[in-house]
Design an enzyme around this catalytic site. Structure first.
Site, PDB file in Angstrom:
ATOM      1  N   GLY B 258       0.794  -1.219   0.000  1.00 46.93           N
ATOM      2  CA  GLY B 258       0.000   0.000   0.000  1.00 46.93           C
ATOM      3  C   GLY B 258       0.834   1.282   0.000  1.00 46.93           C
ATOM      4  O   GLY B 258       2.065   1.248   0.096  1.00 46.93           O
ATOM      5  N   HIS B 259       0.171   2.397  -0.058  1.00 54.07           N
ATOM      6  CA  HIS B 259       0.812   3.707  -0.124  1.00 54.07           C
ATOM      7  C   HIS B 259       1.616   3.995   1.143  1.00 54.07           C
ATOM      8  O   HIS B 259       1.216   3.636   2.239  1.00 54.07           O
ATOM      9  CB  HIS B 259      -0.220   4.796  -0.365  1.00 54.07           C
ATOM     10  CG  HIS B 259      -1.305   4.864   0.659  1.00 54.07           C
ATOM     11  ND1 HIS B 259      -2.391   4.027   0.631  1.00 54.07           N
ATOM     12  CD2 HIS B 259      -1.475   5.658   1.737  1.00 54.07           C
ATOM     13  CE1 HIS B 259      -3.177   4.314   1.645  1.00 54.07           C
ATOM     14  NE2 HIS B 259      -2.657   5.286   2.343  1.00 54.07           N
ATOM     15  N   ASN B 260       2.750   4.623   0.931  1.00 52.36           N
ATOM     16  CA  ASN B 260       3.623   5.090   2.030  1.00 52.36           C
ATOM     17  C   ASN B 260       4.343   3.964   2.766  1.00 52.36           C
ATOM     18  O   ASN B 260       5.106   4.236   3.707  1.00 52.36           O
ATOM     19  CB  ASN B 260       2.847   5.912   3.082  1.00 52.36           C
ATOM     20  CG  ASN B 260       2.147   7.098   2.500  1.00 52.36           C
ATOM     21  OD1 ASN B 260       2.550   7.609   1.467  1.00 52.36           O
ATOM     22  ND2 ASN B 260       1.083   7.548   3.146  1.00 52.36           N
ATOM     23  N   SER B 278       1.137   2.981   4.949  1.00 51.16           N
ATOM     24  CA  SER B 278       1.980   3.648   5.941  1.00 51.16           C
ATOM     25  C   SER B 278       2.619   2.714   6.958  1.00 51.16           C
ATOM     26  O   SER B 278       3.152   3.176   7.974  1.00 51.16           O
ATOM     27  CB  SER B 278       1.195   4.749   6.678  1.00 51.16           C
ATOM     28  OG  SER B 278       0.703   5.691   5.751  1.00 51.16           O
TER      29      SER B 278
END
Lengths: 363, 363, 363
Positions: B258-260, B278
């Site tokens: 996922g993102h980050n 994250s």
């Protein structure tokens, strides 16, 4: 596309009643059916919608009184769900891929295409590939070097088949399915923590930082006849020999079949199932959606796993399994009934301790 | 492709015995080996198949009596599994992609291709993209605007790299892998039920219908050297800064990052693993197949998770975890042993209650 | 792309302070911000990085003392997370797809393209397809026969839309997403073991080897307005009617939505979620990552499932669920607290048995 009620019944081996000359152009749920649709009301509960729709003919359950339902014709099949297979094949409007080899497709001169092969726009067929008679290679598909597909295959848009993959007849693959990615096989110069944990069942001991070297897949993938693969599903190559998929195996969307896996005939692998490397799955197995199967184990014939079952050890033939870790379904139901009642059990035992041991019960 | 037994042993740093001039063209399982195959029998159990095959030479375990096995030559490596890395690299027949830039590829005039770059048929390379020396962009791949790939990368068919993604050297991606999709990040105008549940640990309170606004990903993805990605695996862009993948990270099919997210060096991410937004993963971690990791948590170095472990909270370095929710492996084994014996425990406690409290025991 | 602090604040409905004429070209985390970046420090903890970076302006929490933080300007939004939606939309550098229909795209003469439609290189648009005004069909996408997309849609590279799929306005799809694969629906000539197990809840009885016949999907997929789909996510066609996705539904990477499923409005489906055939999901539902939902069940409005929840039965509206099988979150927390303490409970009960029954306690 238009069939009479009589034609449909005949092709399904079903009985037809009433005005069997009525022309049918589609199928529909009862409430949404138009005048030329065959309404599907194979259970009494579904028939309630008939007055809302305009169907003149319906497929009904055995013993239904079609006239009382206001119909002009009816079809009754002995096993209605099975009749849906034949009916849906007749009525499928398909994807409309144009026949022939599209001029934008890139077909290597050494590839061998059988009679009546369709190759969609922007598909690529590499050197030495062989495509059997009547097969359809959809738009933007890729067929790798020396790959072989049998007759009557149907590949939807963007399916990718790697080098040296062998596939039998009537293979069907949904968009984005891939066969023949490299297996996930890496090794550290010295024994890794995972190897240590497997040996000791839990103790990694001294952690040491190591990088991985890749083990290339020298095997490819062998797929039998009448196999289906879902959208974006994956089958990896074997390490030394091929990964093997038997005849009649059906694999749903986003499922993952690791390197060296062997899958027996007529096995059903539902969406998002993952089968880790070198595991063998028997014949006529059903793995429910999101089932996970560890590497290097064996699942016997006719095993059924419920949704999201996580199989960490061998399963003998015929078992019905559920849960994580997988248990026999009856044991699982019992155990989880107990789990929900645990808070009460703790209270009971605390009370007993107090009564018996004169202890505080506060653990 | 042909090597002598002597050449192979030398390249693997292994010992060779017997007629080391024998020419080897492939590797095979013992029972299936032809006369010019090197049979792989690195454990005594595997050697049983040798008489069924025709191998003259084999890779054997330390101390094996190759002459007694009827062989003319043998290779013995100190760590046979590691030797497979080198051996499989030598023997890999590859995908056979033709060198050079295929005329059907669409390469923007502003893209910079290094020396000896291969671009397969119908690949697209967008404006400002940079491809390092010796890299192979497979058929039907997409390289987005201003994306950068290092040297010696190898992208199989249909890999998709989004705008501004940065990837190091020797990146390998299997068919359909995607890097640089937008992160999954949405926000409601007022506090959402999920935010309330996170605050209260369970109480959503008044349910209110709200629509979501999307948060665009302004970051991209940074990938180190020697990273691999499996078929149809995904890495999403970061929200403000890049999602970051360290050096030597290996990601299997259908995994989701996922993102980050930040992933440390030499971490192994098996098939269908999902890492939510994250979250930070340490170095030398191994996440078993179908492992799930919650958002905004931290997994320490050298952590190992068993298959399908669901990690809902931080895990300190060095732990071996299993289950849902994740527990230390020993605790999990203990707990589930108990779970299976729960029905008996309920019966015991009921009997005790009856004996002690003169109660009915029927709860 | 450049905006003043004043412009940004105005477009977000936020307050601006200080030298609001400062020109902003990007956003960044405080420590990494350049002189023309807007630093994002919406919580006091994030402001610590400001001295390390070079930001002159920042987005801050309500009540922050921007001057004390050494800034020349500041923006304060009432709900900072929601402000990120607007801010990220302003600052998104996008994918840089060139406008217009690329000459390498294959667009059937009967397809209808609205005003200002972009079609990327090597995309295929089949006969009868309709694309609404301002929509962007990315590189290497496929739009099937008679499919309809609304206005302002944005499809990243390699998205695949099957025949007769209907999609509303502002649909966004990440790379490799597929809509309109055939549903996974197979039937045996006689009652199968799975059907028997469902009837008996556990007993398969006599195992019989049968092959499967496929049920073709005669329905397609209907998707509302403002829907998003993640990379390599899949939505299958319905059997008789369309699979239906409501307005405002957001679907993350590698999620799977089976045939006949209905998803209500403004529902969030996180990565790797699987929803089996014919299940109905309500409005404003949130399914956490890797959630699995069985076939033919119902999930009420405003339900939230935690990560990896496996839903095997109907869930009433408003419930917060966790675990496998899914329980109410409070019950799950209680039950698993008990599970971890089970070994101690067994010891306690053994001691009690010994004390009370003079039994051995060894079960």
């Amino acid at each position: 596309m238009s069939f009479t009620v009589k034609d449909i019944a005949a092709s399904l081996g079903a009985e037809a009643f009433g005005d069997v000359s009525i022309s049918i152009t589609g199928v529909a749920e009862p409430a949404m059916a138009g005048a030329s649709d065959l309404a599907l009301a194979m259970k009494p509960a579904f028939a309630k919608g008939l007055p809302e729709g305009q169907a003149q003919a319906a497929m009904l359950w055995a013993g239904a009184d079609w006239q009382a339902l206001g119909l002009k014709a009816a079809i009754v099949a002995p096993r209605p769900r099975f009749a849906m297979a034949g009916l849906s094949a007749m009525m499928d409007a398909g994807q409309g891929y144009a026949a022939g080899v599209h001029p934008s497709a890139i077909v290597d001169a050494s590839a061998k295409l059988g009679a009546d092969v369709t190759v969609g726009p922007l598909a690529v067929i590499a050197a030495g590939a062989v495509i059997g008679d009547g097969s359809v290679i959809g738009p933007q598909c890729f067929i790798g070097m020396d790959a072989t597909l049998g007759q009557g295959c149907f590949l939807r848009e963007g399916v990718k088949i790697g080098a040296r993959v062998t596939i039998g007849d009537r293979f069907i693959a949904q968009p984005g399915a891939t066969v023949g990615g490299d297996g996930f096989s890496f090794v550290t110069p010295e024994e890794s923590n995972v190897e240590k944990v497997r040996d000791s069942l839990g103790e990694a001991g001294e952690a040491k930082a190591q990088s991985y070297a890749r083990i290339h897949s020298l095997g490819s993938v062998s797929v039998g006849n009448d196999v289906e693969m879902g959208a974006n599903a994956c089958i990896d190559c074997g390490t030394v020999r091929d990964t093997r998929i038997g005849n009649g195996v059906k694999i749903d969307n986003l499922a993952q079949i690791g390197h060296n896996v062997e899958v027996g005939n007529d096995t059903l692998i539902c969406a998002q199932v993952g089968i880790a490397g070198s595991t063998r799955i028997g014949h006529n197995v059903v793995l429910g959606g999101q089932t996970g199967v560890s590497d290097n184990i064996f699942i016997g014939d006719h095993v059924i796993t419920g949704g999201a079952t996580k199989v960490l050890a061998n399963v003998p033939a015929g078992r019905v399994m559920l849960g994580y870790p997988a248990m026999k379904m009856e044991s699982h139901v019992e155990a989880y009934k107990g789990l929900r009642r645990l808070p009460r059990l703790f209270r009971d035992v605390a009370a007993l301790k107090k009564a018996v041991l004169n202890a505080d019960g506060n653990d």
